[in-house]
Design a protein around this motif. Structure first.
Motif, PDB file in Angstrom:
ATOM      1  N   THR A  68      -5.657  10.718  -2.370  1.00  0.00           N
ATOM      2  CA  THR A  68      -5.000   9.572  -1.738  1.00  0.00           C
ATOM      3  C   THR A  68      -5.889   8.346  -1.809  1.00  0.00           C
ATOM      4  OG1 THR A  68      -3.891  11.093  -0.212  1.00  0.00           O
ATOM      5  CG2 THR A  68      -3.888   8.764   0.382  1.00  0.00           C
ATOM      6  N   GLY A  69      -7.172   8.537  -1.545  1.00  0.00           N
ATOM      7  CA  GLY A  69      -8.113   7.438  -1.631  1.00  0.00           C
ATOM      8  C   GLY A  69      -8.205   6.852  -3.025  1.00  0.00           C
ATOM      9  N   SER A 101      -2.956   3.682  10.985  1.00  0.00           N
ATOM     10  CA  SER A 101      -3.810   2.495  11.031  1.00  0.00           C
ATOM     11  C   SER A 101      -4.940   2.815  11.993  1.00  0.00           C
ATOM     12  CB  SER A 101      -3.031   1.267  11.504  1.00  0.00           C
ATOM     13  OG  SER A 101      -2.594   1.433  12.844  1.00  0.00           O
ATOM     14  N   PRO A 120     -11.116   3.103   6.368  1.00  0.00           N
ATOM     15  CA  PRO A 120     -11.822   2.472   5.258  1.00  0.00           C
ATOM     16  C   PRO A 120     -12.619   1.242   5.694  1.00  0.00           C
ATOM     17  CG  PRO A 120      -9.535   1.809   5.237  1.00  0.00           C
ATOM     18  CD  PRO A 120      -9.680   2.808   6.357  1.00  0.00           C
ATOM     19  N   LEU A 128      -5.386   4.365  -3.252  1.00  0.00           N
ATOM     20  CA  LEU A 128      -5.413   3.218  -2.353  1.00  0.00           C
ATOM     21  C   LEU A 128      -6.695   2.389  -2.429  1.00  0.00           C
ATOM     22  CD1 LEU A 128      -3.867   4.811   0.873  1.00  0.00           C
ATOM     23  CD2 LEU A 128      -2.775   3.188  -0.693  1.00  0.00           C
ATOM     24  N   LEU A 129      -7.805   3.027  -2.753  1.00  0.00           N
ATOM     25  CA  LEU A 129      -9.097   2.364  -2.639  1.00  0.00           C
ATOM     26  C   LEU A 129      -9.555   1.676  -3.915  1.00  0.00           C
ATOM     27  CD1 LEU A 129     -10.946   5.201  -0.677  1.00  0.00           C
ATOM     28  CD2 LEU A 129     -10.273   2.976   0.258  1.00  0.00           C
ATOM     29  N   ASP A 154     -16.445   3.695   0.268  1.00  0.00           N
ATOM     30  CA  ASP A 154     -15.416   4.600   0.803  1.00  0.00           C
ATOM     31  C   ASP A 154     -15.159   5.843  -0.043  1.00  0.00           C
ATOM     32  OD1 ASP A 154     -15.104   1.721   1.312  1.00  0.00           O
ATOM     33  OD2 ASP A 154     -13.460   2.298   2.629  1.00  0.00           O
ATOM     34  N   THR A 169      -7.258  -1.637  10.080  1.00  0.00           N
ATOM     35  CA  THR A 169      -7.383  -1.040   8.753  1.00  0.00           C
ATOM     36  C   THR A 169      -6.243  -0.053   8.534  1.00  0.00           C
ATOM     37  OG1 THR A 169      -8.761   0.809   9.528  1.00  0.00           O
ATOM     38  CG2 THR A 169      -9.916  -1.167   8.770  1.00  0.00           C
ATOM     39  N   ALA A 178       0.827  -1.207   0.000  1.00  0.00           N
ATOM     40  CA  ALA A 178       0.000   0.000   0.000  1.00  0.00           C
ATOM     41  C   ALA A 178       0.862   1.257   0.000  1.00  0.00           C
ATOM     42  CB  ALA A 178      -0.935   0.001   1.210  1.00  0.00           C
ATOM     43  N   ARG A 226     -10.428  -3.389   2.956  1.00  0.00           N
ATOM     44  CA  ARG A 226     -10.465  -2.679   1.666  1.00  0.00           C
ATOM     45  C   ARG A 226      -9.043  -2.427   1.146  1.00  0.00           C
ATOM     46  NH1 ARG A 226     -14.196   1.010  -1.099  1.00  0.00           N
ATOM     47  NH2 ARG A 226     -13.208   1.271  -3.130  1.00  0.00           N
ATOM     48  N   ILE A 227      -8.107  -2.114   2.041  1.00  0.00           N
ATOM     49  CA  ILE A 227      -6.731  -1.799   1.653  1.00  0.00           C
ATOM     50  C   ILE A 227      -5.801  -2.846   2.260  1.00  0.00           C
ATOM     51  CG2 ILE A 227      -4.882  -0.086   1.754  1.00  0.00           C
ATOM     52  CD1 ILE A 227      -7.035   2.062   2.086  1.00  0.00           C
ATOM     53  N   SER A 228      -4.845  -3.324   1.478  1.00  0.00           N
ATOM     54  CA  SER A 228      -3.933  -4.368   1.930  1.00  0.00           C
ATOM     55  C   SER A 228      -3.130  -3.932   3.164  1.00  0.00           C
ATOM     56  CB  SER A 228      -2.955  -4.731   0.809  1.00  0.00           C
ATOM     57  OG  SER A 228      -1.924  -5.581   1.297  1.00  0.00           O
TER      58      SER A 228
END
Length: 390
Positions: A184-185, A131, A151, A188-189, A377, A170, A65, A155-157
């Motif tokens: 940013t989302g 986190s 999130p 990542l999302l 998200d 998360t 990520a 949803r995100i690794s």
């Protein structure tokens, strides 16, 4: 660290190792701070513990990520402070210090993503990676006057990140403005699996608002003026204390399973609050965990039914502004209980929650938030930007 001047104690003083990033991309030139739970090539990962830091090897691989952000052009600035093994809500690490909350210097920054929040609030970075297991992005975002996203669960690794409580952990992130949070989302999302409609069904979590402290509650009432939202009760089927207890039991049992063997082997010196939490975790039984899991399943089903695929809850992320750094133990204990009761709603249900600056009390900033269906998200962040453009 790669910072020339860390004015708020947000970063770990690791030897500076340059980390490559793309010259172009949607995040090109944006400075990035990474919570010291995530691996970054060339750095150790200390997790807020001098004992874990002593055992850590220099990492040969960056967490996927984080690498995605670098590949999108973000510029790595350093690894940021966290509470001891990330098990706290306040950002007060007795081993490495407490980062300064630039929005309220005499108040806590919030944790456990304290360094990332403090770095963003101070303008040292544009994106702060944290986190969120029990509120560790949402609470600091509220306390430091930032935008922040927890999130949807999974949803995100989290590959290359310390595990605390796997069913709650998360990757979340901070920014000073909604545009940067949304950018940013986007990296990542990816695409939402449950995108919100253009005009979602807004609901106000009346029983969560009722738990607000007076001045903080008044700030939130002001920022919500004019919004057309139906009043609902989040704790209608399960009392708030049952939601809190289920969250605490499940989280504590998972953390004990993750760290108990290490503690028994290494015998690290833990801070008193963390030691007390492990003592509580050891007092719990499998029967209590099983009962708590049933509460979670029932609560999750109820929230899912309330939201459907088009519903959004307007809710306070926490009940009050940050307390003073010199507050007594009684305040620390009561504040945690009240804050977690609100934070446990999205945490127990595994839902996305975006926090937005709402205003200030005499004690400091307070945030407002939106909770959406799982998989909503990106559109939830976009909705927050439309509702509170800034």
């Amino acid at each position: 660290m790669l910072m020339d001047d860390d004015t708020v104690g947000a970063f770990l003083p690791y030897p500076a190792v340059p980390v490559a990033s793309a010259a172009e991309g949607p995040l090109a030139g944006l400075r990035l701070g990474v919570k010291d739970l995530f691996d970054v090539k060339g750095y150790r990962t200390g997790c807020g513990s001098p004992f874990i830091l002593a055992q850590s090897e220099v990492k040969e691989r960056t967490a996927p990520a984080i690498q995605a952000l670098l590949d999108a052009g973000a510029v790595f600035t350093g690894k940021t402070q966290t509470d001891e093994i990330a098990w706290s809500l306040y950002g007060m690490n007795p081993h490495f210090g407490t980062p300064v909350n630039s929005a309220a210097p005499d108040r806590i920054p919030g944790g456990s993503s304290s360094g990332s929040a403090a770095a963003v609030a101070a303008g040292l970075v544009d994106i702060g990676i944290g986190s969120d297991t029990g509120g560790s992005v949402r609470a600091p975002a509220s306390f430091c006057g930032l935008w922040g996203l927890r999130p949807t669960q999974d949803r995100i690794s989290l590959d290359g990140c310390m595990t605390l409580a796997a069913s709650f952990d998360t990757l979340g992130f901070f920014a000073r403005d909604g545009e940067t949070l949304e950018k940013t989302g986007a990296v990542l999302l990816g695409d939402d699996t449950c995108p919100l409609p253009a005009a979602p069904r807004l609901m106000r979590a009346d029983d969560m608002f009722a738990r607000m402290a007076g001045e903080a509650g008044a700030v939130l009432e002001t920022v919500c003026e004019g919004l057309e939202a139906a009043g609902v009760e989040v704790y209608a089927d399960l009392p708030a204390n049952q939601v809190y207890d289920a969250f605490r039991i499940l989280q504590s049992r998972e953390i004990l399973a993750e760290f108990g063997p290490w503690i028994d082997k290494v015998r690290p010196v833990l801070s008193a609050p963390v030691e007390q939490r492990f003592a509580y975790a050891r007092s719990l039984t499998a029967a209590q965990e099983e009962a708590a899991a049933k509460v979670r399943a029932r609560f999750r089903a109820g929230i899912d039914a309330l939201l459907g695929t088009d519903g959004v809850l307007i809710a306070p992320p926490v009940h009050d502004a940050p307390f003073r750094l010199d507050a007594g133990a009684d305040i620390l204990d009561s504040f945690r209980h009240q804050a977690i009761t609100l934070l446990a709603v999205a945490g127990l249900a595994g839902l996305p929650q975006v926090t937005v600056p709402a205003g200030r009390t005499t004690g400091g900033p307070i945030g407002i938030s939106l909770i959406g269906p799982r998989g909503s998200d990106a559109s939830l962040v976009a909705l927050a930007r439309r509702m509170w453009p800034r």
